[in-house]
Every structure is written in C-alpha cells, then in structure tokens.
Scaffold this motif. Sequence first.
Motif, PDB file in Angstrom:
ATOM      1  N   VAL A 117      34.912  28.536 -93.923  1.00  0.00           N
ATOM      2  CA  VAL A 117      35.485  28.860 -92.615  1.00  0.00           C
ATOM      3  C   VAL A 117      34.779  28.022 -91.564  1.00  0.00           C
ATOM      4  O   VAL A 117      33.604  27.668 -91.707  1.00  0.00           O
ATOM      5  N   MET A 118      35.517  27.684 -90.520  1.00  0.00           N
ATOM      6  CA  MET A 118      34.961  26.905 -89.417  1.00  0.00           C
ATOM      7  C   MET A 118      35.751  27.181 -88.158  1.00  0.00           C
ATOM      8  O   MET A 118      36.881  27.706 -88.215  1.00  0.00           O
ATOM      9  N   SER A 119      35.207  26.808 -87.033  1.00  0.00           N
ATOM     10  CA  SER A 119      35.882  27.053 -85.764  1.00  0.00           C
ATOM     11  C   SER A 119      36.764  25.866 -85.384  1.00  0.00           C
ATOM     12  O   SER A 119      36.595  24.752 -85.885  1.00  0.00           O
ATOM     13  N   TYR A 120      37.689  26.137 -84.481  1.00  0.00           N
ATOM     14  CA  TYR A 120      38.584  25.122 -83.929  1.00  0.00           C
ATOM     15  C   TYR A 120      38.151  24.873 -82.493  1.00  0.00           C
ATOM     16  O   TYR A 120      38.235  25.771 -81.650  1.00  0.00           O
ATOM     17  N   GLY A 121      37.632  23.676 -82.226  1.00  0.00           N
ATOM     18  CA  GLY A 121      37.067  23.404 -80.913  1.00  0.00           C
ATOM     19  C   GLY A 121      37.711  22.216 -80.226  1.00  0.00           C
ATOM     20  O   GLY A 121      38.385  21.393 -80.841  1.00  0.00           O
ATOM     21  N   LYS A 122      37.472  22.124 -78.910  1.00  0.00           N
ATOM     22  CA  LYS A 122      37.966  20.991 -78.134  1.00  0.00           C
ATOM     23  C   LYS A 122      37.134  19.741 -78.392  1.00  0.00           C
ATOM     24  O   LYS A 122      37.636  18.618 -78.332  1.00  0.00           O
ATOM     25  N   SER A 123      35.831  19.927 -78.633  1.00  0.00           N
ATOM     26  CA  SER A 123      34.940  18.791 -78.822  1.00  0.00           C
ATOM     27  C   SER A 123      33.840  19.180 -79.791  1.00  0.00           C
ATOM     28  O   SER A 123      33.676  20.353 -80.143  1.00  0.00           O
ATOM     29  N   THR A 153      30.327  23.394 -81.324  1.00  0.00           N
ATOM     30  CA  THR A 153      29.651  24.004 -82.457  1.00  0.00           C
ATOM     31  C   THR A 153      28.220  23.473 -82.528  1.00  0.00           C
ATOM     32  O   THR A 153      27.877  22.496 -81.859  1.00  0.00           O
ATOM     33  N   ARG A 154      27.386  24.099 -83.324  1.00  0.00           N
ATOM     34  CA  ARG A 154      25.995  23.686 -83.433  1.00  0.00           C
ATOM     35  C   ARG A 154      25.861  22.433 -84.288  1.00  0.00           C
ATOM     36  O   ARG A 154      26.716  22.143 -85.125  1.00  0.00           O
ATOM     37  N   LEU A 172      33.638  21.719 -87.902  1.00  0.00           N
ATOM     38  CA  LEU A 172      34.669  22.197 -86.971  1.00  0.00           C
ATOM     39  C   LEU A 172      35.952  21.411 -87.170  1.00  0.00           C
ATOM     40  O   LEU A 172      35.953  20.301 -87.707  1.00  0.00           O
ATOM     41  N   LEU A 173      37.039  22.022 -86.743  1.00  0.00           N
ATOM     42  CA  LEU A 173      38.331  21.363 -86.630  1.00  0.00           C
ATOM     43  C   LEU A 173      38.532  20.953 -85.174  1.00  0.00           C
ATOM     44  O   LEU A 173      38.110  21.658 -84.259  1.00  0.00           O
TER      45      LEU A 173
END
Length: 285
Positions: A226-232, A236-237, A242-243
Amino acid sequence: MSNNLVFQSDFGTSDGAVSAMYGVAKTVEQDLDLYDITHDIPAYNIWEASYRLYQTISYWPEGTVFVSVVDPGVGSERLSIVVQTTSNHYIVTPDNGTVTHLANSIGIKEVREIDEKVNRLEKSYESYTFHGRDVYAYTGARLATGVITFEEVGKKLDREQLVKLSTPEVTVEDGMITGNIDILDIRFGNLWTNISKEYFQNEEINYGDTLEVTILDGSRQVYKNVMSYGKSFADTRVGEPLLYINSLENIGVALNQGSFAQAYQIQTGEKWKLIVRKAPRIVYS
C-alpha cells in the motif's frame, strides 16, 4: 519548416556515429540547428524509441524534423519513411514501429517512403549498415532546411500499413485499474505507466488516498504494497513509495529520493503490469 533537426538513437556517444550524422546535416546547411532527445536508447529497443518520441515531440515548434534511428533491421527490406503527425512534426525513421506511440496519441497525418535515388548521401550506395548517416540525417537536414518539400521525400504510403508495436490498453474492473509499465524515468528509477490521470478521477481517487499497488511480470507477482497518492514526492517520507502524476499526466510510481525500479528489480514493456485499487479498510472489532 523550423530549421530544427532533433536526433535520437541507440548509438551512444562513445564513438563517432552521432558526430557523423551531425556532419552530414551541417554539410547540407551550415546554419541548421541540431539538437538531441537522447542517444542512450538501449540497443535495438524500438519500444523505448517510440516512447521517447511521444514524450518529447509535442513540446517542439511545428515544422520541427526528428531523426530517430533504432534500427535492428538496417539493410533489410524494411522501408525508410518520413511521417507527418497531425501536429505538423516530421519523423525520419525506419518503418519498424518507432512511431507507434505517436500514432496512438497525436495521430499520423501522412507517410512518405524515402526515395533513396535522390535522398541519399552521395557516394554511400555501397553502405548498407549506416542509414542513420547516409539516408536519415541527410533527408532530415534537407527537409528541415527546405531543400526538399515533404512531397519530394518520396511516394505517399498508406498510413494504416505502418508497422505498429503491440500497446496494451488500460482496463478497469470492480475498482481495479490495470495498466502497463511503459518506461522508466531512468535517472531516478520511477515507473511511468499508461494509466492517465482520468482513470483516477473516474474512480474518485483523490490526493491523500491510500492505494493497494500490485506489480506483475507476466503472471508472476513481484510487488504488492500500500502507498499514498500524492501531488509531489514531498508528500511522503524519504524512502517511502508513492503514486503521483508524471509530466505526461499519467500515473507514476516512485520512492522518495530512491529508485523504485532498482529497489524491486522492476523492468518495462508489454508484460509488466501495474494494478491499482483503493486499499481495503481494516475494521478492528
């Protein structure tokens, strides 16, 4: 034409091949402006050549001429062509699938076969292994500088008969989006997919959502997490996946300040699949 001639190849720059193409172009017109996409296409990798054209062309002025030479069939019966896109860019290349991504995205307006009786470097007719210099650089330079018109390249061909590579389509089923890992953002090891941002919008996936990502090599699962969906990447750390939406407005996968491809031995091409869905909620009783 724009007087711009832009090259890409799998030649590398450790010998004189690229310089020879430049020399031929400058012989046609000393003031011709020469540029490069890259000469680091992996040897014989037509798929990557096709993708790098797609990545680049729309950001150049109309009338720009591109010479793309990734040609494992050099000297064979494959055709040498110039393609005009619907955006009025021109690609001088072998007919081996190099324009596949452009045909699927921008569209092809017209195709002409290079008439080597008139569009070939003088005294090169006994050479069958360096069409990049003898045919493509020469023809591209003549076209870019207006020495010849597009019609004078050679006879018109049926654009539907162009050689095309197989390009998998994105599918959506029960909230699962399945796409292809088309290419790497090489220097940083990010994965670039063919999943456009619209698929996330249609599935109501928003920035900050947690998603389950599965990567397959054919039928073999090589990654699931699992991972987050970010703008940049800063969303994330460092070291976390990330996506994100890449520069072509497709979905990418990255490690913040790391190489995702290297960390998990991910490659690209038709058999490499990425499956995304919203992560199931875990309810503790």
